[in-house]
Design an enzyme around this catalytic site. Structure first.
Site, short mmCIF file in Angstrom:
data_model
loop_
_atom_site.label_atom_id
_atom_site.label_comp_id
_atom_site.label_asym_id
_atom_site.label_seq_id
_atom_site.Cartn_x
_atom_site.Cartn_y
_atom_site.Cartn_z
N SER A 84 -67.90 -19.36 18.64
CA SER A 84 -69.66 -18.91 17.93
C SER A 84 -70.10 -19.68 19.82
O SER A 84 -70.83 -19.30 19.95
CB SER A 84 -69.92 -19.72 17.06
N LYS A 126 -76.11 -17.55 19.98
CA LYS A 126 -78.32 -17.53 19.03
C LYS A 126 -78.41 -16.71 20.12
O LYS A 126 -79.60 -16.28 19.76
CB LYS A 126 -78.44 -18.98 18.94
N GLU A 175 -88.21 -24.65 15.91
CA GLU A 175 -87.61 -25.57 15.91
C GLU A 175 -86.47 -25.63 16.58
O GLU A 175 -85.72 -24.19 16.54
CB GLU A 175 -87.93 -26.21 14.26
C1 LIG Z 1 -75.60 -22.91 16.01
C2 LIG Z 1 -74.79 -23.21 16.27
C3 LIG Z 1 -73.54 -22.42 14.94
C4 LIG Z 1 -74.69 -22.67 13.76
O1 LIG Z 1 -74.98 -22.01 13.57
P1 LIG Z 1 -75.14 -20.48 12.41
O2 LIG Z 1 -75.98 -19.89 12.12
O3 LIG Z 1 -74.18 -20.70 11.05
O4 LIG Z 1 -74.48 -19.58 13.28
C5 LIG Z 1 -72.62 -22.47 14.99
N1 LIG Z 1 -71.58 -22.43 16.07
C6 LIG Z 1 -72.37 -22.65 17.65
C7 LIG Z 1 -71.96 -22.44 18.63
C8 LIG Z 1 -73.82 -23.40 17.43
O5 LIG Z 1 -74.60 -23.28 18.77
#
Ligand SMILES: *Cc1c(COP(=O)(O)O)cnc(C)c1O
Length: 401
Positions: A383, A96, A118
């Site tokens: 992610s 993010k 938000e």
């Molecule tokens: C917020 C988040 C997501 C989901 O958000 P996307 O916009 O779909 O990528 C996925 N993985 C993690 C670790 C997150 O913090």
């Protein structure tokens, strides 16, 4: 393969990816959004903007994040070899920050003083608060009271970083109300502030802008994977909430002969309110100023959603994913909470990497797919890291066996 520019030439100048996306705004917000579009289009190719963003990525965020061959996991699982793009090692522990630093830098170039956002679980709030601290900007994060009570560590983090956390007390007091509240605050103060959205969602230009900032994940991963193996991956796989980490990694492979797979949360099952698989069970609708596949009630209002991963818990999904689904370029599949917890423990025990519960959805599908494929390679976008999820895991899943 298909026409080379078809997948990369979106959105059009009105922010449409095929029939999805766009900009459905109250009239008062037309002007501030037009200003963001104009500024972004000008600034994104400005040499000093690009130089500063590169510096930040390298020296503040710690990029490039590595690509890692999960040898033991692959061996135990059988079948194709699994590789991980380690966004869990990006500063603050998830992808993010890639778009939040971009949005913060844009705010600075536009002469804005404040970031407004938000947050649901607080992950986006922490990333925005981090960007605000870095750039010396004020920061206001709107958060439902229910979420504030559930996510104490992230609330503390935001406060320590200097952000003002605004409790939202109406409706269900969760993410949707927080978005409404943040929009209202932005409307009152758009001269001084900029709205920082948390994914590739919302009105144009956010789905495009957030994608552009997340593209670095795919650009790095494609090159790193090639350096490691001498080839491109057969499959690229990522979890999809709003869709920012998925589009970030997919974008570099859209014109390659790679299978692209987005994984949505099936939660407890198929019933209404039991999952957040917008692409699988949703229908065309409008939420938060854009058109997408939407889990909706009969009257078109967003339906209740559930996932064990609060970052995937959104009834809509990024418009570019909707377009890529309709075009048949990306396949969207689902993963139950139970598959996710199994993958969570496997990656933790076999590789020493504790994944975010969101990311564990992508791992879970990769394990299934790898066994189907027997040979070949799968690149997964990991992610984020799981530190934020430890309490949830211990309480709900125990310590694993
Ligand atoms: C917020 C988040 C997501 C989901 O958000 P996307 O916009 O779909 O990528 C996925 N993985 C993690 C670790 C997150 O913090």
């Amino acid at each position: 393969m298909t026409d080379n520019n078809k997948f990369t030439a979106v959105p059009d100048k009105n922010g449409f990816f095929g029939k999805y996306g766009g900009k459905f705004l109250p009239p008062q917000l037309e002007k501030p959004f037009a200003e963001i579009i104009e500024s972004y289009n000008r600034i994104k190719s400005d040499a000093s903007f690009i130089t500063e963003l590169r510096y930040i990525r390298k020296h503040f965020q710690g990029r490039p994040t590595p690509v890692f061959h999960a040898r033991t996991l692959s061996l135990e699982n059988g079948g194709a070899q699994i590789y991980l793009k380690r966004e869990d090692l990006n500063h603050t522990g998830a992808h993010k920050l890639n778009h939040c630093m971009g949005e913060g830098l844009l705010a600075k170039f536009m002469g804005k003083k404040k970031l407004i956002a938000e947050t649901g679980a607080g992950q986006h709030g922490v990333a925005v608060a981090t960007a605000a601290a870095y750039f010396g900007l004020e920061c206001e994060v709107h958060m439902g009271e229910v979420d504030i009570a559930k996510q104490a560590p992230n609330v503390s983090r935001m406060k320590l970083l200097g952000a003002k956390v605004i409790p939202v007390t109406h409706g269900l007091k969760t993410l949707k109300e927080a978005v409404d509240s943040a929009f209202e605050a932005y409307l009152k103060d758009y001269k001084n502030s900029i709205y920082c959205i948390g994914s590739v969602v919302g009105p144009h230009p956010f789905p495009m802008m957030v994608r552009d900032f997340q593209k670095i994940v795919g650009i790095e991963a494609r090159e790193q994977f090639f350096d490691l193996t001498g080839e491109l991956p057969d499959v690229v796989c990522a979890c999809v909430g709003g869709g920012s980490n998925a589009i970030g990694i997919f974008s570099a492979f859209l014109n390659d002969p790679c299978e692209l797979i987005g994984v949505e949360p099936l939660g407890r099952g198929e019933g209404v309110g039991e999952n957040a698989a917008s692409m699988t069970y949703g229908h065309e609708g409008i939420i938060h100023g854009f058109k997408c596949y939407l889990l909706q009630n009969d009257d078109g209002s967003p339906a209740p959603v559930y996932s064990c991963a609060s970052g995937l818990d959104y009834p809509g999904v990024g418009p570019e994913h909707c377009y890529l689904k309709d075009e048949g370029r990306v396949k969207y599949v689902t993963c139950l909470d139970t598959g996710c917890s199994d993958a969570f423990f496997k990656l933790t025990r076999l590789e020493g990497i504790i994944p975010a519960i969101e990311s564990a959805h992508a791992i879970a599908h990769a394990l299934v797919k790898a066994r189907e494929m027997k040979t070949g390679t799968i690149l997964v976008n990991l992610s984020g890291r799981g530190d934020k999820d430890l309490d949830y895991v211990l309480e709900n899943w125990g310590e694993g066996s």
